[in-house]
Design an enzyme around this catalytic site. Sequence first.
Site, PDB file in Angstrom:
ATOM      1  N   ILE A 166       0.951  -1.336   0.159  1.00 32.14           N
ATOM      2  CA  ILE A 166      -0.101  -0.068   0.146  1.00 32.14           C
ATOM      3  C   ILE A 166       0.856   1.159  -0.023  1.00 32.14           C
ATOM      4  O   ILE A 166       1.834   1.301   0.564  1.00 32.14           O
ATOM      5  CB  ILE A 166      -0.980  -0.098   1.037  1.00 32.14           C
ATOM      6  CG1 ILE A 166      -1.935   1.317   1.318  1.00 32.14           C
ATOM      7  CG2 ILE A 166      -0.138  -0.172   2.527  1.00 32.14           C
ATOM      8  CD1 ILE A 166      -2.927   0.941   2.502  1.00 32.14           C
ATOM      9  N   SER A 167       0.732   2.275  -0.804  1.00 31.60           N
ATOM     10  CA  SER A 167       1.573   3.291  -1.158  1.00 31.60           C
ATOM     11  C   SER A 167       1.514   4.015   0.179  1.00 31.60           C
ATOM     12  O   SER A 167       0.673   4.120   1.082  1.00 31.60           O
ATOM     13  CB  SER A 167       1.187   4.034  -2.340  1.00 31.60           C
ATOM     14  OG  SER A 167       0.908   3.121  -3.320  1.00 31.60           O
ATOM     15  N   LYS A 168       2.694   4.978   0.336  1.00 28.53           N
ATOM     16  CA  LYS A 168       2.751   6.093   1.321  1.00 28.53           C
ATOM     17  C   LYS A 168       1.493   6.850   1.186  1.00 28.53           C
ATOM     18  O   LYS A 168       1.258   7.387   0.183  1.00 28.53           O
ATOM     19  CB  LYS A 168       4.025   6.903   1.143  1.00 28.53           C
ATOM     20  CG  LYS A 168       5.212   6.201   1.493  1.00 28.53           C
ATOM     21  CD  LYS A 168       6.384   7.241   1.260  1.00 28.53           C
ATOM     22  CE  LYS A 168       7.937   6.735   1.414  1.00 28.53           C
ATOM     23  NZ  LYS A 168       8.810   7.955   1.418  1.00 28.53           N
TER      24      LYS A 168
END
Length: 204
Positions: free
Chosen positions: A50-52
Amino acid sequence: MVRKLAAQGVQHEGVLRAMGEIERHGFVDSALVNQAYEDTSLPIGLGQTISKPNVVARMMELLINQRPLPLGRVLEVGTGCGYQAALLSRVCTEVYTIERLKGLHEKARDLLRPYRIPNIHLLFGDGMLGFAAGAPYAGIIAAAGGDDVPQAWLDQLAVGGRIVAPASLGKTSQSLVIVDRTPHGFQQTVLEAVQFVPLKSGVG
Ligand code: SAH
């Protein structure tokens, strides 16, 4: 997290509101809940992440591009755990989100169920082909980077629409790439370096 994002330069009210409403901790494994609001990417299984939060917020701001909300139909390539799809559902009329890994497609379905979000359409398939049945899209956003922006995405983008995607463009590192479809053609802009998982063809 929202205050931190605002301090980092995220300005769009609609994006900040969505990020305040959708709880990131609901989308990560219980062992990682303590890290859910840190500015870091987190594993979601099957080797994906999951991206920042600030990358997610930045990409959403770029996707909106100061257009009035809600945007029309948006295609997300790479559903992952469904977090960004939930955010997108707050800023556009319909979210078509496609995932190539069956395990993650099913995980997103389970994680999103309690939210009962009516305008998310979870699709299982190869997002490199886009999703023609939902086209044309006001926006296409990808959470995985290939060498180039796939032709299908260009074909399925509405005039006035925008693609936001990581791509390596023949180099060894990825950059954030924007493609705008104007009445006169496509316009590509290359922004900062980013690090996303690879865009892969086929399903698994
Ligand atoms: N937006 C997601 C981030 C997921 S990471 C979230 O909020 O959790 C990127 C995802 O893209 C991975 O799950 C990966 O399996 C998926 N992916 C990579 N290539 C793809 C393709 N061709 N079609 C659909 N999904 C793809």
